[in-house]
Design a protein around this motif. Structure first.
Motif, PDB file in Angstrom:
ATOM      1  N   GLY A  89      -9.327  46.873  20.036  1.00  0.00           N
ATOM      2  CA  GLY A  89      -8.823  47.994  19.260  1.00  0.00           C
ATOM      3  C   GLY A  89      -7.484  48.515  19.725  1.00  0.00           C
ATOM      4  N   THR A  90      -7.187  49.737  19.286  1.00  0.00           N
ATOM      5  CA  THR A  90      -5.999  50.455  19.727  1.00  0.00           C
ATOM      6  C   THR A  90      -6.445  51.791  20.308  1.00  0.00           C
ATOM      7  OG1 THR A  90      -5.677  51.344  17.493  1.00  0.00           O
ATOM      8  CG2 THR A  90      -4.421  49.376  18.094  1.00  0.00           C
ATOM      9  N   THR A  91      -5.554  52.404  21.085  1.00  0.00           N
ATOM     10  CA  THR A  91      -5.932  53.619  21.806  1.00  0.00           C
ATOM     11  C   THR A  91      -4.699  54.449  22.104  1.00  0.00           C
ATOM     12  OG1 THR A  91      -7.225  54.401  23.707  1.00  0.00           O
ATOM     13  CG2 THR A  91      -5.727  52.559  24.109  1.00  0.00           C
ATOM     14  N   SER A 154     -14.115  58.573  23.855  1.00  0.00           N
ATOM     15  CA  SER A 154     -14.237  58.342  22.413  1.00  0.00           C
ATOM     16  C   SER A 154     -14.414  59.693  21.725  1.00  0.00           C
ATOM     17  CB  SER A 154     -15.451  57.456  22.102  1.00  0.00           C
ATOM     18  OG  SER A 154     -15.308  56.191  22.690  1.00  0.00           O
ATOM     19  N   GLU A 178      -9.908  56.778  22.131  1.00  0.00           N
ATOM     20  CA  GLU A 178     -10.068  56.032  20.889  1.00  0.00           C
ATOM     21  C   GLU A 178     -11.322  56.554  20.191  1.00  0.00           C
ATOM     22  OE1 GLU A 178     -12.849  52.979  21.106  1.00  0.00           O
ATOM     23  OE2 GLU A 178     -13.238  54.929  22.027  1.00  0.00           O
ATOM     24  N   CYS A 199      -8.211  47.615  24.544  1.00  0.00           N
ATOM     25  CA  CYS A 199      -7.448  48.316  23.510  1.00  0.00           C
ATOM     26  C   CYS A 199      -5.958  48.328  23.856  1.00  0.00           C
ATOM     27  CB  CYS A 199      -7.943  49.756  23.355  1.00  0.00           C
ATOM     28  SG  CYS A 199      -9.643  49.902  22.769  1.00  0.00           S
ATOM     29  N   LYS A 211       0.155  57.855  17.346  1.00  0.00           N
ATOM     30  CA  LYS A 211       0.221  56.782  16.353  1.00  0.00           C
ATOM     31  C   LYS A 211       0.708  57.298  15.006  1.00  0.00           C
ATOM     32  CE  LYS A 211      -3.749  55.187  14.844  1.00  0.00           C
ATOM     33  NZ  LYS A 211      -4.995  54.381  14.804  1.00  0.00           N
TER      34      LYS A 211
END
Length: 242
Positions: A89-91, A154, A178, A199, A211
């Protein structure tokens, strides 16, 4: 057994190991580094592709955004026989000096989300499987890649990560934030599955970048490019685990 209602798969449709990005578009990016990709099912936020990498069969399944949809994916993958899930994923970074494009391998995830708490008490840790964690770190070392290794958090509320929250997470030395790992780790443990997460950093909350804040696209260009590196490391980890 009937097909699972969301993933639209049944036993025999998928492989023992599944890579689980959030973004359905990343399924195709992962498949692009593999051989023999074959789409198995597509429904809502879930896209499922089977492929091989260096002769090892694997499945790629998107989870959508957040722990509720990720939990559905893990539940249904477990029901059809998947044994290992690895989040790709991304974070957002929570410590100064962690740059956009850096990679984070999670050693645990704080439960600032509601889904895992419907399964178990918040004091029960959300942690990855040791072998999966080790394989991700080993793959980075073997490829000469630097990765940050440590705990993350999270969270459910992307647009409500206030300064107080961010300061608290930073003070706890959590590396990044994330929206899926806590549920993935918790459910995998409860289902007897192995899980891990790597991530790519797409912003740094303590340095004031987030982001999508400074461009017309979701990910900064450096993060887009380095997602490919994270994918490559994850695929090498799958080979090590086979």
């Amino acid at each position: 057994m009937a097909k699972q209602p969301h993933l639209l798969i049944e036993p025999g449709d998928v492989n023992d190991v599944a890579l689980i990005p959030g973004d359905p578009g990343r399924v195709d990016r992962i498949a692009g580094q593999c051989e023999n990709p074959e789409t198995v099912a597509e429904n809502r936020e879930y896209k499922i592709v089977n492929a091989t990498y260096e002769g090892v069969p694997l499945t790629i399944c998107s989870t959508g955004i957040g722990c509720p949809s990720a939990a559905i994916a893990v539940e249904e993958l477990s029901r059809v026989g998947v044994e290992t899930v690895i989040r790709v994923g991304t974070t957002g970074a929570l410590q100064e000096g962690i740059e956009i494009g850096d990679m984070v391998v999670a050693t645990g995830a704080a439960k600032e989300e509601g889904t895992s708490k419907r399964y178990e008490d918040a004091v029960i840790p959300a942690v990855p499987d040791y072998d999966v964690l080790s394989a991700l770190v080993d793959a980075a070392e073997d490829n000469g890649e630097d990765v940050h290794v440590g705990p993350i958090v999270s969270d459910d509320a992307f647009y409500n990560e206030t300064d107080d929250y961010v300061e608290s997470w930073e003070a706890a030395n959590l590396l990044a934030i994330e929206m899926e790992a806590a549920a993935v780790f918790s459910l995998a443990r409860r289902k007897g599955m192995a899980a891990g997460a790597i991530c790519t950093v797409d912003g740094n909350l303590v340095e004031g970048t987030q982001k999508g804040a400074d461009s017309d696209s979701e990910l900064p260009e450096k993060a887009k490019n380095n997602v490919e590196r994270a994918i490559a490391l994850t695929l090498d980890a799958v080979v090590e685990l086979a």
